[in-house]
Scaffold this active site. Structure first.
Site, PDB file in Angstrom:
ATOM      1  N   THR A  50      35.072  38.850  35.735  1.00 44.26           N
ATOM      2  CA  THR A  50      33.845  39.555  35.368  1.00 44.26           C
ATOM      3  C   THR A  50      33.611  39.507  33.864  1.00 44.26           C
ATOM      4  O   THR A  50      32.490  39.685  33.394  1.00 44.26           O
ATOM      5  CB  THR A  50      33.915  41.014  35.865  1.00 44.26           C
ATOM      6  OG1 THR A  50      34.046  40.999  37.291  1.00 44.26           O
ATOM      7  CG2 THR A  50      32.678  41.807  35.506  1.00 44.26           C
ATOM      8  N   LYS A 167      45.487  41.968  43.842  1.00 46.22           N
ATOM      9  CA  LYS A 167      44.080  42.325  43.981  1.00 46.22           C
ATOM     10  C   LYS A 167      43.544  41.446  45.093  1.00 46.22           C
ATOM     11  O   LYS A 167      43.406  40.232  44.930  1.00 46.22           O
ATOM     12  CB  LYS A 167      43.330  42.084  42.675  1.00 46.22           C
ATOM     13  CG  LYS A 167      41.829  42.367  42.767  1.00 46.22           C
ATOM     14  CD  LYS A 167      41.124  42.026  41.464  1.00 46.22           C
ATOM     15  CE  LYS A 167      39.625  42.238  41.578  1.00 46.22           C
ATOM     16  NZ  LYS A 167      38.907  41.840  40.334  1.00 46.22           N
ATOM     17  N   ILE A 209      40.148  47.387  41.878  1.00 46.99           N
ATOM     18  CA  ILE A 209      39.778  46.845  40.570  1.00 46.99           C
ATOM     19  C   ILE A 209      38.308  46.483  40.688  1.00 46.99           C
ATOM     20  O   ILE A 209      37.931  45.574  41.414  1.00 46.99           O
ATOM     21  CB  ILE A 209      40.644  45.644  40.172  1.00 46.99           C
ATOM     22  CG1 ILE A 209      42.088  46.095  39.938  1.00 46.99           C
ATOM     23  CG2 ILE A 209      40.102  44.987  38.900  1.00 46.99           C
ATOM     24  CD1 ILE A 209      43.048  44.986  39.556  1.00 46.99           C
TER      25      ILE A 209
END
Length: 294
Positions: A50, A167, A209
């Protein structure tokens, strides 16, 4: 306190703000870091996908990591993202990046190369052997082009002591439940899908996350905390209000969607580096209206 306990809750995959001439905007980054910490997130992740890491050079990445440490100033743990599809290069980065103040390293599975499951296993085993910090796996087949199976995840969790968690962002609930069933007790399992946070925590995950926590940290971190307390009625009440936001965030691109939200909030300039472009005018207007409703 174990790593699993320290990283329980909401982590935020920080965006990288840019100035009008596409340089890293450290003033805005500082504003974002304060925004998410004041909003109640449990930890931050710098240099995640991101953060537009494919368009950052190594010098910029190191400077961002150092700035993040200084700005966070021990208020919450910091996880550093170091991943890619060149195993030797990542090994070099793990040995040279400033990781002394990081609690862990998050490393996305190799993209584009589409290695076999054995290739993924050997890749992570090689990284863990040199990493000065615990390694968190990151399975995101929508970006990498290859799913890391539950069997591979569990094999790494059991075989490699320095691999401490994952994740999991495949969006596959069955795969998530298989990991939760078979992984060691101290293995951290967090969601990488904002919209699946509530049901995946209900299945046993330790948190999320998050992307949405860049823009709405107070709401999303509260949703996660309520879910971890098994107060799913209250968590779902928040989740229902965020359903439209989840759709708009990822309608065209991540992080274009979340940056549009944050631009409406005055947190940063609506700037992204090519090949990623800002969302369309129509979507930008919809995002502004969704914020007003919240």
């Amino acid at each position: 306190m174990s790593l699993r306990q320290q990283l329980k809750g909401t982590g935020v995959a920080l965006v990288t703000p840019f100035t009008n001439d596409f340089q890293v905007d450290y003033d805005a980054l500082g504003k974002v870091i304060d925004h998410v910490i004041d909003g109640g997130v449990e930890y931050v992740v710098t240099l995640g996908t991101t953060g537009e890491t494919p368009t950052l050079n190594k010098e910029e990445k190191i400077k961002i990591v150092l700035y993040t440490y200084d700005k966070v100033n021990n208020r919450v743990p910091v996880v550093v993202g170091i991943g890619g599809n060149n195993t030797a290069e990542i090994i070099s980065d793990l040995q040279t990046y400033p990781l002394d103040k990081a609690i862990a390293v998050l490393s996305a599975a190799p993209y584009y190369s589409k290695p076999s499951q054995e290739g993924i296993y050997q890749h992570y085993k090689a990284l863990a052997a040199v990493s000065p910090k615990p390694v968190l796996l990151y399975n995101v087949p929508g970006r990498t082009g290859r799913n890391m199976t539950a069997d591979t995840t569990v094999r790494l969790a059991k075989d490699v002591p320095n691999i401490a968690g994952i994740k999991e962002a495949s969006g596959d609930m069955m795969q998530a439940m298989q990991i939760l069933r078979d992984a060691p007790e101290d293995f951290l399992v967090v969601s990488g899908d904002d919209s699946l946070g509530v049901p995946q925590i209900a299945c046993g995950m330790d948190g999320v996350i998050s992307v949405i926590a860049n823009t709405l940290p107070k709401q999303y971190s509260e949703l996660v905390r309520l879910s971890l307390k098994n107060d799913f009625n209250a968590a779902n009440a928040i989740n229902k209000k965020l359903l439209n936001v989840y759709d708009l965030l990822f309608a065209e691109n991540n992080p274009a969607g979340v940056k549009a939200y944050m631009a409406h909030q005055g947190l940063l300039q609506n700037k992204l580096r090519l090949p990623v472009t800002p969302v369309s005018d129509a979507l930008y207007d919809k995002i502004g209206k969704s914020l007003e409703k919240l």
